[in-house]
Design a protein around this motif. Structure first.
Motif, short mmCIF file in Angstrom:
data_model
loop_
_atom_site.label_atom_id
_atom_site.label_comp_id
_atom_site.label_asym_id
_atom_site.label_seq_id
_atom_site.Cartn_x
_atom_site.Cartn_y
_atom_site.Cartn_z
N UNK A 27 21.86 -1.48 7.34
CA UNK A 27 20.95 -0.32 7.33
C UNK A 27 20.98 0.26 5.92
N UNK A 28 19.81 0.41 5.33
CA UNK A 28 19.72 0.94 3.96
C UNK A 28 19.69 2.46 4.01
N UNK A 29 20.58 3.09 3.27
CA UNK A 29 20.55 4.55 3.14
C UNK A 29 20.21 4.89 1.71
N UNK A 30 19.21 5.72 1.51
CA UNK A 30 18.83 6.12 0.15
C UNK A 30 19.77 7.24 -0.28
N UNK A 31 20.91 6.86 -0.83
CA UNK A 31 22.00 7.82 -1.05
C UNK A 31 21.68 8.82 -2.16
N UNK A 49 12.40 10.64 -0.77
CA UNK A 49 13.31 10.55 0.39
C UNK A 49 14.74 10.17 0.06
N UNK A 50 15.23 10.55 -1.13
CA UNK A 50 16.64 10.30 -1.45
C UNK A 50 17.48 11.47 -0.94
N UNK A 51 18.68 11.15 -0.42
CA UNK A 51 19.50 12.19 0.21
C UNK A 51 20.10 13.17 -0.80
N UNK A 52 20.33 12.72 -2.03
CA UNK A 52 20.92 13.60 -3.03
C UNK A 52 20.45 13.15 -4.41
N UNK A 53 20.81 13.90 -5.43
CA UNK A 53 20.47 13.45 -6.78
C UNK A 53 21.61 13.76 -7.75
N UNK A 54 21.61 13.00 -8.85
CA UNK A 54 22.59 13.18 -9.93
C UNK A 54 21.82 13.25 -11.24
N UNK A 55 22.43 13.86 -12.26
CA UNK A 55 21.77 13.88 -13.58
C UNK A 55 22.56 13.07 -14.61
N UNK A 56 23.64 12.42 -14.18
CA UNK A 56 24.39 11.54 -15.08
C UNK A 56 24.67 10.24 -14.32
N UNK A 57 24.17 9.12 -14.86
CA UNK A 57 24.34 7.87 -14.11
C UNK A 57 25.81 7.48 -13.94
N UNK A 58 26.67 8.00 -14.85
CA UNK A 58 28.10 7.67 -14.72
C UNK A 58 28.67 8.27 -13.43
N UNK A 59 28.21 9.45 -13.08
CA UNK A 59 28.65 10.08 -11.83
C UNK A 59 28.19 9.23 -10.64
N UNK A 60 26.97 8.77 -10.74
CA UNK A 60 26.40 7.94 -9.66
C UNK A 60 27.25 6.68 -9.47
#
Ligand code: SOE
Length: 383
Positions: A27-31, A49-60
């Motif tokens: 099941x794919x979750x758009x994290x 439809x993404x559940x959350x967002x980040x502004x630094x890809x390193x955090x992701x």
């Protein structure tokens, strides 16, 4: 997913849709989606439809709830993000062209091959492989329906730069995009040609041209669109690329990639001729494949227009009844389907980073040839 402009939108749609039409093993979750501006990234998360967002890809990349990193940024950040993601044990899907240089692509390929041993998968997003008509074309070539392949004719024609006042978007800057029409459009043609024929390009002779060398700076850096400011800046990439090629299986090819083909919006065309037939495709008629079968009776032989919408055609069993057409977005949905299926099966998805590296080597050879007044130059092996 890192990046949320044009490709981010296409990939978001695919991640959301794939599991609703195909029976995926997971099941794919758009994290989470990642971008630099908190406002714009929050908007993209809500819209797609993404559940959350980040502004630094390193955090992701550091988040333990994330299994896959999908890279939809300009080429200058592909290598850094992919290397970090692979090192963190994430599967990676990366937009094309794989990188901005052969050495970056080689680093990424080495990292991907090391990660494979730990079950980590990677794939480069040459989405045209997932057009049902081109997937069918590959099946026909593999089944020997074209006989010995002699020639490839590939064109990728767009016209969005004909207006000299179109702003200097990131795709027109070598430091961001690596190259111009060559890497953006020619990369698709090179991948499609090698995928369809099963042969690799070994040498090229090329001509590159930049018709408009200065453009207004964009008021804001916003990719293809963007409003212009009064200041102008230098265009550092090609507007058009022409090249001929030799393939390792004996075929020869002619390629044209341009953003100056007035009237053509997205004509990704490819034609393959062999001893037993010819196949022809044009993305502006996405659901069709033309086939000339030389074994037909000569009096009535001719190109047949196959409408690739039968449930027996690649990917079509998940979609609509015959004749109910598919679009550009489906190619990305099919890409997610194949990527997730490969991850679950413990198989390496194609096109691999090694395939992306091979394309990168061809692009580099095209640039060297153009710099040497078009002399045919070999496609160099990995440094
Ligand atoms: C822009 O020129 C572009 O979006 C390419 O970057 C894509 O790869 C191609 O599919 C359509 O055109």
């Amino acid at each position: 997913m890192v990046g949320h402009a044009f490709m981010g939108a296409a990939h978001s749609h695919a991640w959301r849709t794939a599991g609703r039409f195909f029976d995926l093993p997971y099941r794919v979750e758009l994290a989470a989606v990642c971008g630099r501006s908190p406002e714009r990234t929050a908007q993209a998360a809500a819209k797609y439809g993404w559940e959350s967002y980040e502004t630094d890809w390193r955090t992701l990349v550091g988040r333990s709830d994330i299994d896959v990193i999908d890279i939809c940024t300009p080429g200058d950040s592909h290598a850094e993000i992919a290397l970090a993601a692979l090192a963190a044990g994430k599967h990676v899907l990366c937009e094309k062209p794989l990188a901005n240089s052969v050495s970056e692509a080689a680093d990424m390929t080495r990292a991907a091959e090391l990660a494979e041993a730990a079950g980590i998968r990677s794939m480069v997003a040459f989405n045209y492989r997932r057009v049902p008509a081109l997937a069918l074309a590959r099946q026909l070539v593999e089944a020997g329906r074209l006989g010995t392949i002699h020639q490839v004719r590939a064109q990728y024609l767009q016209d969005w730069l004909v207006d000299p006042e179109f702003p200097l978007a990131w795709r027109l800057r070598k430091d961001r995009a690596g190259s111009g029409a060559l890497g953006d459009l020619g990369a698709h043609s090179v991948d499609a040609a090698q995928f369809l024929t099963g042969q690799r390009i070994t040498s090229v002779g090329a001509l590159l041209e930049t018709f408009v060398t200065e453009r207004p700076l964009p008021a804001e850096a916003s990719g293809l669109s963007g409003t212009a400011s009064a200041e102008r800046g230098e265009v550092t990439v090609d507007d058009a690329a022409l090249f001929t090629a030799r393939f390792d299986g004996g075929a020869i090819g002619v390629f044209e990639a341009t953003r100056f083909a007035t009237g053509h919006k997205n004509a990704m065309r490819i034609e393959i001729s062999g001893s037993a037939g010819t196949l022809a495709f044009d993305a502006e008629s996405l659901n069709e494949l033309a086939f000339y079968d030389r074994t037909q009776d000569q009096d009535t032989a001719g190109f047949r227009r196959i409408q690739v919408t039968e449930s027996t055609h690649p990917y079509l069993d998940a979609w609509w009844p015959p004749g109910h057409l598919l679009g550009y977005e489906h190619t990305f949905t099919h890409q997610v389907r194949d990527f997730v299926a490969a991850v679950a099966a413990g198989e390496d998805p194609r096109p691999s980073f090694a395939d992306g590296l091979q394309v990168q080597r061809v692009l580099a050879a095209v640039e060297s040839s153009a710099a040497a007044s078009g002399a045919h130059v070999p496609v160099h092996p990995v440094p």
